[in-house]
Design a protein around this motif. Structure first.
Motif, PDB file in Angstrom:
ATOM      1  N   ASP A 132       0.852  -1.197   0.000  1.00 45.11           N
ATOM      2  CA  ASP A 132       0.000   0.000   0.000  1.00 45.11           C
ATOM      3  C   ASP A 132       0.886   1.244   0.000  1.00 45.11           C
ATOM      4  N   GLY A 133       0.252   2.407  -0.103  1.00 43.75           N
ATOM      5  CA  GLY A 133       1.016   3.649  -0.185  1.00 43.75           C
ATOM      6  C   GLY A 133       1.863   3.880   1.051  1.00 43.75           C
ATOM      7  N   SER A 134       3.015   4.494   0.835  1.00 41.55           N
ATOM      8  CA  SER A 134       3.951   4.674   1.947  1.00 41.55           C
ATOM      9  C   SER A 134       3.458   5.653   2.988  1.00 41.55           C
ATOM     10  N   ALA A 135       2.384   6.410   2.690  1.00 40.16           N
ATOM     11  CA  ALA A 135       1.844   7.291   3.718  1.00 40.16           C
ATOM     12  C   ALA A 135       1.058   6.496   4.762  1.00 40.16           C
ATOM     13  N   SER A 136       0.620   5.297   4.417  1.00 42.29           N
ATOM     14  CA  SER A 136      -0.191   4.513   5.363  1.00 42.29           C
ATOM     15  C   SER A 136       0.459   3.193   5.727  1.00 42.29           C
ATOM     16  N   ASN A 137       1.774   3.132   5.630  1.00 39.01           N
ATOM     17  CA  ASN A 137       2.396   1.855   6.020  1.00 39.01           C
ATOM     18  C   ASN A 137       3.392   2.040   7.154  1.00 39.01           C
ATOM     19  N   ASP A 138       4.331   2.919   7.189  1.00 43.32           N
ATOM     20  CA  ASP A 138       4.798   3.853   6.163  1.00 43.32           C
ATOM     21  C   ASP A 138       5.998   3.296   5.409  1.00 43.32           C
ATOM     22  N   ALA A 139       6.278   2.011   5.639  1.00 47.11           N
ATOM     23  CA  ALA A 139       7.398   1.351   4.985  1.00 47.11           C
ATOM     24  C   ALA A 139       6.933   0.748   3.660  1.00 47.11           C
ATOM     25  N   GLY A 140       7.871   0.362   2.837  1.00 46.99           N
ATOM     26  CA  GLY A 140       7.516  -0.280   1.578  1.00 46.99           C
ATOM     27  C   GLY A 140       8.346  -1.525   1.358  1.00 46.99           C
ATOM     28  N   ASN A 141       8.509  -2.293   2.431  1.00 41.38           N
ATOM     29  CA  ASN A 141       9.338  -3.499   2.369  1.00 41.38           C
ATOM     30  C   ASN A 141       8.434  -4.716   2.180  1.00 41.38           C
ATOM     31  N   LEU A 142       8.538  -5.356   1.018  1.00 41.65           N
ATOM     32  CA  LEU A 142       7.563  -6.390   0.668  1.00 41.65           C
ATOM     33  C   LEU A 142       7.770  -7.699   1.429  1.00 41.65           C
ATOM     34  N   VAL A 143       9.012  -8.056   1.723  1.00 46.64           N
ATOM     35  CA  VAL A 143       9.197  -9.323   2.451  1.00 46.64           C
ATOM     36  C   VAL A 143       8.690  -9.181   3.893  1.00 46.64           C
ATOM     37  N   LEU A 144       8.804  -7.991   4.445  1.00 48.15           N
ATOM     38  CA  LEU A 144       8.230  -7.762   5.778  1.00 48.15           C
ATOM     39  C   LEU A 144       6.702  -7.813   5.727  1.00 48.15           C
ATOM     40  N   GLU A 145       6.141  -7.457   4.595  1.00 46.24           N
ATOM     41  CA  GLU A 145       4.682  -7.531   4.427  1.00 46.24           C
ATOM     42  C   GLU A 145       4.229  -8.992   4.483  1.00 46.24           C
ATOM     43  N   VAL A 157      14.308 -21.672   4.513  1.00 48.95           N
ATOM     44  CA  VAL A 157      13.162 -21.162   3.743  1.00 48.95           C
ATOM     45  C   VAL A 157      12.160 -20.486   4.688  1.00 48.95           C
ATOM     46  N   ALA A 158      11.794 -21.187   5.750  1.00 50.84           N
ATOM     47  CA  ALA A 158      10.871 -20.584   6.723  1.00 50.84           C
ATOM     48  C   ALA A 158      11.487 -19.360   7.366  1.00 50.84           C
ATOM     49  N   SER A 159      12.806 -19.377   7.546  1.00 48.15           N
ATOM     50  CA  SER A 159      13.442 -18.256   8.247  1.00 48.15           C
ATOM     51  C   SER A 159      13.395 -16.969   7.426  1.00 48.15           C
ATOM     52  N   LEU A 160      13.230 -17.085   6.115  1.00 46.59           N
ATOM     53  CA  LEU A 160      13.075 -15.875   5.304  1.00 46.59           C
ATOM     54  C   LEU A 160      11.895 -15.044   5.802  1.00 46.59           C
ATOM     55  N   ILE A 161      10.834 -15.726   6.209  1.00 48.08           N
ATOM     56  CA  ILE A 161       9.645 -15.034   6.694  1.00 48.08           C
ATOM     57  C   ILE A 161       9.710 -14.822   8.210  1.00 48.08           C
ATOM     58  N   LEU A 162      10.215 -15.828   8.932  1.00 45.71           N
ATOM     59  CA  LEU A 162      10.183 -15.761  10.391  1.00 45.71           C
ATOM     60  C   LEU A 162      11.329 -14.939  10.982  1.00 45.71           C
ATOM     61  N   CYS A 163      12.453 -14.865  10.250  1.00 47.09           N
ATOM     62  CA  CYS A 163      13.632 -14.180  10.816  1.00 47.09           C
ATOM     63  C   CYS A 163      14.111 -13.014   9.939  1.00 47.09           C
ATOM     64  N   GLY A 164      14.378 -13.247   8.736  1.00 45.04           N
ATOM     65  CA  GLY A 164      15.015 -12.296   7.841  1.00 45.04           C
ATOM     66  C   GLY A 164      15.961 -13.061   6.940  1.00 45.04           C
TER      67      GLY A 164
END
Ligand SMILES: [Zn+2]
Length: 444
Positions: A317-330, A397-404
């Motif tokens: 979503d727009g960075s004014a309402s997130n305000d980040a734009g990091n997709l893997v964190l999403e 693989v799971a750690s990509l989402i769970l850790c970074g």
């Protein structure tokens, strides 16, 4: 013929039909397309070593307002609900022009690229002071992402009882005319296209019923997709019931806004009947978990949507309402939010990764993207899992989402390396950030 071999990754996550994960895997790219995926592949071209890395399909972002990166963390909007938030920001956006739209888009696109995104849509619905959709298209061409901009619109201003100031709304005839112009000028329907245009009135309550219907007819005539905001929060549902006498799903269906060529952002408040409608009609959903949290909109019923067979992708979503734009964190947030609502087994890490890749590609009707298989476009993310974030992980693989990690090491789009060793290869990022901050200061 040019070849690149990504060699000896700890794991290649293919997202193919069998969801194969290949230990010690290679991916061979030839002329922008994946030529082979397996072990022990060879090339006469260049080699990118991937030991200590997980290789995945590039992530797909299905909802954004790139112009908003210039208005992150604006004090008056930090704690407001949706309508108050909009009323704080509209007067600032009204001062934007082509340069602001271009620079803020580049910042948003660069941020997405560094977080593993290879394909993104954008929803631009205001065109102040001569700004055009073309400004974002030029920005994406320089950053190098595969781009699906949508020509948004608002036509009901303050003097007609709407929320935006009159200076930010357009006449509906002019909107449709410009929709035709941008589709004819830019849309590429071919397999492997780097640019596809969609039509996207901002929301059912910022344009007329007529424009919604006309946009749907025009999109079908031109063979392009339709996108808008739908059922975002309780006020949205109340407005629909009061003004249209029906729920948003019914409104959308009546106006031609369901089908495999339509995707709606948010859908936090879809009920069981609407989920069934979306599943039957092939209508897609852009799930924006951080934005939904940020604006207190609620928890989208993603578990129920997926179980019913609704196509779901992710959106920052727009960075004014997130305000980040990091997709893997999403993707991480999507998993966490389903678990808050439905328990710890409501969404696995691999499912979150699937939604972020294959799921998004399906929402955007890109069967040529979203998985690592021979014949698919070479949109590939390489994640270094040898760093602190993943240290001690039992499952890379799971750690990509769970850790970074939360940033890619390398990113390929159509076989072109646009992030190399953690750095954006297509743009001078420090210069872009400086330019963006200089622009932002003009409005503070
Ligand atoms: Zn939005």
């Amino acid at each position: 013929m040019s070849e690149i071999l990504i060699r000896r990754a700890d794991v290649v996550v293919t997202m193919d039909g069998a969801r194969r994960e290949i230990a010690g895997g290679d991916v061979l790219i030839r002329d922008g397309v994946i030529a082979a995926v397996g072990q022990g592949l060879a090339t006469t071209g260049s080699v990118v070593e991937a030991a200590g890395c997980v290789v995945t399909p590039g992530l797909v972002n299905t909802h954004h307002h790139l112009y908003q990166t210039l208005t992150r963390a604006v004090p008056g909007g930090q704690d407001a609900l949706l309508f108050g938030w909009l009323q704080t920001l509209y007067p600032i956006w009204a001062k934007f022009g082509p340069e602001e739209i271009f620079v803020s888009a580049q910042v948003g696109l660069a941020e997405l690229a560094l977080s593993g995104c290879t394909l993104t849509s954008d929803h631009l619905y205001l065109f102040p002071n001569g700004a055009r959709l073309d400004d974002t298209i030029a920005a994406a061409a320089e950053v190098g992402l595969r781009f699906h901009p949508t020509r948004g619109a608002m036509s009901i201003g303050e003097s007609d009882g709407g929320l935006p100031p009159d200076s930010l709304v357009e006449r509906e005839a002019a909107i449709l005319e410009d929709c035709i112009r941008v589709v004819d000028a830019h849309h590429d329907a071919a397999e492997g296209a780097m640019l596809r245009v969609g039509l996207a009135p901002c929301s059912p309550f910022s344009v007329s019923r007529d424009l919604m219907r006309e946009a749907a007819l025009l999109a079908r005539d031109k063979g392009v997709m339709l996108h808008t905001h739908l059922a975002e929060n309780d006020e949205d549902i109340a407005y629909s019931l009061a003004k249209f006498g029906c729920r948003p799903g019914q409104y959308a269906e009546d106006l031609g806004w369901t089908g495999a060529d339509v995707w709606h952002a948010h859908c936090v408040k879809l009920d069981a009947g609407e989920i069934d409608l979306f599943a039957r009609s092939g209508t897609g959903v852009a799930h924006c978990p951080c934005s939904n949290c940020r604006l207190g909109s609620g928890i989208a019923p993603v578990r129920a949507m997926r179980d019913a067979g609704v196509k779901v992708g992710l959106g920052v979503d727009g960075s004014a309402s997130n305000d980040a734009g990091n997709l893997v964190l999403e993707a991480r947030q999507a998993l966490l939010l389903q678990r808050v609502s439905k328990g710890a087994n409501a969404m696995a890490a691999r499912e979150a990764l699937e939604i972020a890749t294959l799921g998004g590609a399906r929402v955007l009707n890109r069967p040529d993207c979203g998985s690592l298989e021979p014949g698919k476009r070479a949109d590939i993310a390489i994640w270094d899992v040898s760093g602190i974030e993943s240290a001690g992980s039992w499952d890379p693989v799971a750690s990509l989402i769970l850790c970074g990690p939360t940033r890619v090491r390398d990113l390929f789009v159509e076989g072109r390396r646009i992030v190399a060793e953690g750095q954006l290869a297509t743009l001078d990022l420090p210069r872009l950030i400086e330019r963006q901050n200089r622009l932002a200061r003009r409005f503070i």
